[in-house]
Each structure stands twice: as C-alpha cells, then as structure tokens.
Design a protein around this motif. Structure first.
Motif, PDB file in Angstrom:
ATOM      1  N   THR A   1       8.782   6.115   9.657  1.00 19.05           N
ATOM      2  CA  THR A   1       8.156   4.941  10.239  1.00 19.05           C
ATOM      3  C   THR A   1       8.390   4.899  11.742  1.00 19.05           C
ATOM      4  O   THR A   1       9.098   5.729  12.305  1.00 19.05           O
ATOM      5  CB  THR A   1       8.727   3.652   9.629  1.00 19.05           C
TER       6      THR A   1
ATOM      7  N   GLY B   1       9.122  -0.111   6.946  1.00 19.32           N
ATOM      8  CA  GLY B   1       7.764   0.279   6.557  1.00 19.32           C
ATOM      9  C   GLY B   1       7.512   0.205   5.070  1.00 19.32           C
ATOM     10  O   GLY B   1       7.161   1.203   4.440  1.00 19.32           O
TER      11      GLY B   1
ATOM     12  N   THR C   1       2.277   1.923  11.660  1.00 19.48           N
ATOM     13  CA  THR C   1       3.205   2.952  11.181  1.00 19.48           C
ATOM     14  C   THR C   1       4.520   2.312  10.759  1.00 19.48           C
ATOM     15  O   THR C   1       5.590   2.836  11.020  1.00 19.48           O
ATOM     16  CB  THR C   1       3.465   3.998  12.275  1.00 19.48           C
ATOM     17  N   GLY C   2       4.446   1.171  10.102  1.00 21.85           N
ATOM     18  CA  GLY C   2       5.646   0.425   9.766  1.00 21.85           C
ATOM     19  C   GLY C   2       5.996  -0.482  10.933  1.00 21.85           C
ATOM     20  O   GLY C   2       5.298  -0.541  11.935  1.00 21.85           O
TER      21      GLY C   2
END
Length: 562
Positions: free
Chosen positions: A231, A241, A395-396
């Motif tokens: 993440t 994430g 992406t988290g």
C-alpha cells in the motif's frame, strides 16, 4: 592544626558551592516543563523524494507550544503546533497554509476511532462516508506537498480530548499558549529521518500443475491470478489498505484454496496450470510485477493464456469493471468478458468493460495488467474502480480501513472469478453449472475471507518499510504454500524515481507549562533562598570576614617599576 582547620573550611565551602550549583541546575531544568499531561502514540506524515523533488513532511522533531484552530487573527504560529480534529477540519484553511508556505511549528491531526486498527465506532453511515471523503482529500493534499515542518496523526482519546478542550478554552479568552502565558507544550525527541537504503520488495509465487494426458508432450496452457499486496498512504505506519489491495489479496488466497481442492484429485484436476502471484511495489508503477514477469523464461510467458489481476473489490454494490489494454474487439478479450458476463448475470451482478490503450513511452502504469500487456501477454484487471487512478492515488491510505470494506462484496467477487475460471478450464462456457455452489464442499468460505481481511486490516504494508523476512510476508508465503504445489519468493530492490525516509511513528509527550511570570517569581524566591543559605554556610564555616571578602575587589598584582 591551623592548616587542618583552614583545609576543613575550604572543603566545607566547596561542598556548599557544589550544593548551590546543583540546586541551580535542578531549578533551571524544572522551571519550564512542569507536569506531563499526556503521552500518546503518533504517526508521521510520509517523507519521500520523487525524481529529485521533495514531498511530505521534512522534519520529525517537535518542541513547540500547542494551539487550536481558534487562534486570534494575526497570531504568530511559527512556534506553535496546531491540533486539528478531522471532524473540525477546514480543508481550505490547511491548503492555504501549505500552498502559501505560511510559518507554522507543526500540525497534529486527530483521527476518529473508525480509522483505527480496531473495529471502530458506531457512527452513522452518512457520517462515516463524509469523514472518509474528507480524509481522502486531506491525504492527497499532504502527500503531494513539500512541508517544512513536522506533521503527525493521532487517534482521539480522553487524554488528548481533555488537553484540546483546555487549549480551546484559553484561545477563547484570548490567551493562546506562548512562552509568556504558559499552556501546553508538545515534545517529540526523535532522531531526524534518514534515507531508507536499498528498500526491498518481495514477490510470492504459487503454482498448481494441471493434468497432462498420457503421450501429450505439449506444454499445458497457464492462467495467472495476481494481486499486489502493498500500500501507500499519508502515514506509512497506518496504511493498511483494507480495500486496496487487501480485498484483492484475500480474494486470491480464497481462489487458491478453492482450486487446490479441485486440483488435489486427479479426476477433477484441470488441463490448465494455475499461477498465483502476490506482488509488491504496486503503488510505484507495479515495479515488483514488472520484475516478476521479466524473471519468467520465454516458454512460461508464452504459455499464459491470460492473467486476471484483482484490485479493490471490497466495497462495491452491484457492478465491477474489467479493465483491458487490448481493444474490446480482440478475440481473447471477447472470450474473457463474455465468460465473466455470463457468470455475473447468474449471480445478479453487473460487469462492465473499460479499454485503456497503453502508451509505451509513458512510464506511468495505472493498472497491474498493463505490465503483462507490455510483454504481449493477454491480461485484465477486475476492480470496483471505473477509471484509472493517478499516481499514488487509490493505493490504500488512512481512509481505507476495515470499517469501509464489506466481506460479502469480496465473497461475491471470489465466486465470480472462480466460476468464470472454472468454466474456462473445464469447457463449460455458456452452461449454467455452479462448481462453487453455496452449501457444497467447494463453497466460498466467508469465515476464511473475514479472518484474512481482519489480519490485513491490522498490518501496515508500505513496501519500503516491509523487510523480506517480515512476519506478514512470511505468513503470505506459508498460506500460499498450503494451497499450491510449489512456492517461490523473489527479493528485489525497489527501483524507480522514489526515495523514502524512515521515522514513521513516535511517542508524543504533552507537558503543561507554567507562564514566565510564575517562573520568574519562582526563580526570585528560590534565588533569594539560595543566597541566604550560601551566606549562612560561609559565615558558619569561615566567618563573616570571609563572606565580606568575597565581594571585595581583589588587589592589583601589577609590579611597580623603579
């Protein structure tokens, strides 16, 4: 005897002097920091360089007075740390301070408990979504800015709430914390951040061999199921994430478990090899996926019929998207999409197709399947996200926590992928055959999904801070080994335009400090006491004449010349 007496007097006087000096040092050390009001865990804003440009928080040490958002107009905040609860956040104010580079001692953002590793609070759905969207906006602002002071995150609790209430009360009466008025002081005595040298990324590969018929010398075709497990977020120590891409990892593990049951019996083993890949470096243009694919020999790469990449499938309602690089008219893409669409219709869900052409000259890789496409391998990404995310987006992050992920959505996603793959492997395309029907021995296991989702939601996974022998990485390797014939791990150095810095978490000490007026009065009283004590000790040990001689001007040592 006289010498002995004088020697004893000198010794007593020296001891008195040492006592006075010790008392003075103790006084100075205690004059400012009086009572420790609280000590809490805090998490620093990420610090990184991208293509030589600096981003994130550039400092870690904190030693300033605390202030709230209700400071008087024109107040000097260059030596103040603003404590800002997310519930009271004015994003316009923060953006203005950062973009205009106004002087500030530091920032401390307080997050509600719904974003913690635990199960969160009982907030209404509407309030949860509002806070989630606000935090996502704040996070994007912070990670794309160069901030020349410390920035930390902490979770709300009774201690910090009490401190903040006192600060607000002082601000309301026009008496903010300063060296003159006292108040609260925030102290983090941590070493300055250092570059993370040669950060490693680890790819984990599992393999299930298909069944070969006697006399068949041709290599069996392969289907790859892939998910990136790391993440990226504003605070590396908090970036779990849960959805991106914890949901993808959980789905891959459950799909591996289901097909391991099928492939354990030669009668139900398919004539396809199954390749499972848990990759790292996903937020950084899928750097780990690229290295993993380039490690394949040409024969294995050419045997891949297609690859399905799983990304963020844990918070959708009724529609998923299949993202591809090849045109929808492509025969392989048509076959994949039709297979998924037929199963989706039976499960009463929708599947859409999104085509995004690859620009080979552009280093940006928005989806994991694009790394396969660059090597001319047919691949697709299944995701609840309908449009390609920007770099370091989706992406988290702080807002991507367990409270916003629904294991039922993951269960439905697993069934969609598993049934679609099974019909392709066993030649049941277009047939209403449920291999993984509910209630059967091959049913999707919600308890398994929930347990792994809980683990992932408690494990920060920012790649530069995960060692190759990290317990979480080893747990993934062990779990994949339980469901596949053979497992390999690939350790690589994270390459590209990124440089990362350590110091991701710390302990914040909050002190209640007295005002300078009180300090001066205390100094005056204690100083007077020390002078009287010193005079008394000198008189009792040396006599009054010696005390007076201490204040006389010493005689000149100049030698008269004739």
């Amino acid at each position: 005897m006289v010498l002995s007496k004088n020697s004893g007097g000198h010794r007593g006087m020296q001891e008195s002097m040492y006592s006075v000096i010790a008392l003075v040092f103790i006084l100075v050390a205690c004059v400012e920091l009086c009572d420790a009001a609280a000590a809490i865990d805090v998490y620093r804003l990420i610090q990184y360089d991208m293509s030589g440009s600096a981003y994130g928080s550039r400092f870690a040490v904190l030693n300033h007075h605390a202030a709230a958002l209700h400071f008087p107009p024109g107040a000097d905040l260059s030596r103040a740390v603003l404590i800002i609860p997310l519930r009271e956040l004015n994003i316009t104010f923060v953006r203005e301070y950062i973009n205009q580079k106004k002087p500030l001692g530091g920032l401390l953002f307080l997050l509600p408990d719904i974003f913690s590793f635990e199960n969160g609070g009982n907030k209404q759905v509407h309030e949860k979504e509002k806070l989630k969207n606000l935090l996502a906006e704040l996070e994007q602002l912070l990670i794309h800015a160069n901030i020349p002071y410390p920035v930390y995150f902490a979770f709300e609790n009774d201690e910090i709430d009490t401190v903040l209430a006192d600060i607000k009360k002082n601000d309301a009466i026009g008496q903010p914390a300063t060296a003159t008025t006292g108040g609260y002081k925030l102290v983090i005595p941590t070493p300055e951040p250092k570059k993370v040298a040669s950060p490693t990324i680890t790819n984990i590969q599992g393999w299930l061999s298909g069944l070969k018929v006697d006399g068949d010398t041709n290599q069996l075709p392969t289907i790859a199921i892939v998910a990136s497990y790391d993440t990226f977020g504003a605070a590396p120590a908090l970036s779990v994430g849960s959805d991106s891409n914890g949901s993808g990892v959980v789905a891959l593990l459950e799909i591996a478990r289901l097909f391991s049951l099928l492939y354990s019996n030669p009668k139900t083993r398919g004539r396809y090899n199954l390749l499972f890949g848990l990759t790292s470096g996903g937020p950084y243009n899928y750097n780990g996926t690229q290295k993993w694919l380039r490690s394949f020999d040409q024969r294995l790469r050419e045997s891949i019929d297609y690859a399905i990449c799983l990304n963020s499938i844990g918070s959708w309602d009724n529609e998923l998207w299949i993202h591809v690089s090849k045109p929808p008219e492509n025969a392989y893409i048509k076959q994949i999409f039709e297979g998924f669409s037929n199963v989706a219709e039976e499960l009463h869900i929708k599947v859409g197709l999104k085509h995004k052409k690859i620009n080979i000259s552009n280093p940006r890789v928005a989806w994991e399947h694009e790394q396969f496409s660059r090597l001319r391998v047919t691949a697709a990404t299944l995701s609840e996200i309908s449009t390609a995310p920007e770099l370091l987006q989706g992406t988290g992050g702080l807002f991507d926590s367990r409270q916003f992920v629904n294991e039922t959505a993951i269960t439905r996603g697993v069934k969609l992928v598993a049934e679609s793959l099974a019909r392709h492997i066993y030649g049941h395309q277009g047939k209403n055959v449920q291999i993984f029907a509910d209630g059967g021995s091959l049913a999707v296991n919600p308890a398994y999904i929930q347990s792994w989702l809980d683990l992932l939601s408690q494990t920060p996974r920012v790649a530069p801070f995960l060692s190759k022998n990290d317990p979480f990485v080893m747990a993934l390797q062990k779990e994949l080994a339980d469901h596949t014939d053979e497992v390999n791990m690939q350790h690589e150095v994270l390459e590209g335009v990124f440089t990362f810095y350590d110091s991701t978490s710390a302990r914040l000490n909050i002190y209640q400090v007295a005002s300078v007026t009180f300090d001066l009065l205390l100094l005056l009283v204690l100083g007077s006491y020390l002078i009287v004590l010193f005079s008394f000790l000198v008189i009792t040990t040396r006599g009054l004449d010696d005390l007076i001689s201490l204040f006389r001007r010493p005689p000149s040592r100049k030698v008269k010349t004739a």
